[in-house]
Design an enzyme around this catalytic site. Structure first.
Site, mmCIF file in Angstrom:
data_model
loop_
_atom_site.group_PDB
_atom_site.id
_atom_site.type_symbol
_atom_site.label_atom_id
_atom_site.label_comp_id
_atom_site.label_asym_id
_atom_site.label_seq_id
_atom_site.Cartn_x
_atom_site.Cartn_y
_atom_site.Cartn_z
ATOM 1 N N TYR A 1 29.151 -21.367 -8.426
ATOM 2 C CA TYR A 1 29.770 -21.012 -9.705
ATOM 3 C C TYR A 1 30.890 -22.010 -9.951
ATOM 4 O O TYR A 1 31.985 -21.871 -9.425
ATOM 5 C CB TYR A 1 30.294 -19.579 -9.628
ATOM 6 N N LYS B 1 25.707 -22.361 -11.644
ATOM 7 C CA LYS B 1 26.199 -21.766 -12.884
ATOM 8 C C LYS B 1 27.347 -22.662 -13.343
ATOM 9 O O LYS B 1 28.462 -22.575 -12.834
ATOM 10 C CB LYS B 1 26.669 -20.334 -12.633
#
Length: 330
Positions: free
Chosen positions: A147, A175
């Site tokens: 992330y 992500k």
């Protein structure tokens, strides 16, 4: 539970941001959580679609719950989804040992993958960040999604640094939360899609640009109240239909412009290290999504302190916006 490479193959399309319902006493509302999960998994509009469930991320308010509550939500979501869609659990903590502990728990609960934001609060070296991810990867058997979110972690890995991490077998997803299209494009050009699947962490805001350059999907809260728009956007992006992408995003922006206007009427964020990357809606977006979901029949309660909630006086305006978006307002 999926093997990492199988999970990578599923990391595309609509990455659903699951909300965590709280009751009137502020406790995790387990019956409401079960119902909200079922409303998504049993939605006929999503049958055969590329969907990944993401629970215990920022939108799921993991940071506002104790570890027992986090584990409770993990258990409920994995059991209720029950293989209908892949499940990714946000298990990151500020320190490596604690992240490994939560990651192992998520794996034991049946998660198919993990979302790991960079270490936060402290400022590790690049070597420290690399050791962090390598240690987590060595401790679990399921796929890991990096992330890359500078707003919450104050750290951001560039394309070359991400490529190095993508060589670890169990790191299979990214992500990406940069709001810089050129930086995002460089990442897509640098990373091998055979190693890692990249999707837009800023949802439709970035997917509408990056879908034309190989971005495979986007995170969104739309399945909670406007699933038709999420599906339409994904298919338009896959087809590289620019006019259709723009038309769907214009409808989605009716909601977000309402949120931005609400934020402008209230107190600002006092200070941040990355003001250019921190949108003004951050204190409101969770409650706004919960309010929209509730107006469309999904139980989800309010947000926990210190985040904002939506004043009752603002709800009629939100209702009109949702109706304009074609949502099934109740």
């Amino acid at each position: 539970m999926m093997k990492p490479q199988e999970f990578k193959s599923k990391l595309k399309g609509i990455v659903h941001l699951a909300l965590t319902p709280f009751d009137t006493d502020g406790n995790v509302d387990v019956p409401a959580l079960k119902e909200s999960v079922r409303m998504v998994t049993q939605n006929p509009l999503l049958k055969g679609e590329d969907v990944v469930f993401l629970a215990m991320g920022t939108t799921g308010e993991f940071y506002a719950m104790n570890e027992s509550e986090n584990r409770q939500v993990i258990d409920v979501v994995t059991q209720e989804v029950n293989g209908t869609f892949p499940v990714m659990i946000g298990s990151a903590r500020a320190g490596t040992r604690y992240t490994i502990e939560m990651s192992k728990y998520a794996q034991s609960a049946g998660a198919d993958g993990l979302l790991i934001v960079h270490p936060y609060y402290a400022m590790p070296t690049l070597d420290g960040v690399m050791r962090h991810y390598a240690a987590i990867a060595d401790a679990v058997d399921i796929g890991i999604c990096i992330y890359n979110n500078p707003t919450t972690s104050k750290l951001w890995l560039n394309a070359q640094q991400l490529r190095k991490l993508s060589q670890i077998d169990t790191i299979v997803g990214l992500k990406e939360n940069t709001n810089n299209p050129m930086a995002f494009l460089n990442i897509l050009q640098t990373l091998d899609p055979n190693d890692i699947a990249t999707f837009a962490g800023l949802g439709h805001f970035m997917y509408q640009f990056m879908c034309f350059s190989g971005c495979g999907g986007f995170v969104t809260e739309l399945l909670n109240y406007a699933p038709h728009l999420a599906v339409d956007l994904y298919h338009a992006g896959k087809a590289k239909d620019a006019d259709r992408v723009r038309a769907v995003c214009d409808r989605i922006m009716l909601f977000w412009n309402w949120v931005f206007a609400l934020a402008a009427k209230n107190s600002p964020i006092p200070s941040v290290l990355t003001p250019g990357q921190t949108p003004s809606d951050m204190p409101f977006y969770q409650a706004a999504n919960k309010a929209a979901a509730k107006l469309c029949g999904m139980p989800c309660g309010t947000t926990r302190e210190p985040m904002e909630n939506i004043p009752e006086t603002e709800l009629p305006g939100l209702r009109k916006i949702l109706e304009q978006m074609g949502c099934a307002v109740v």
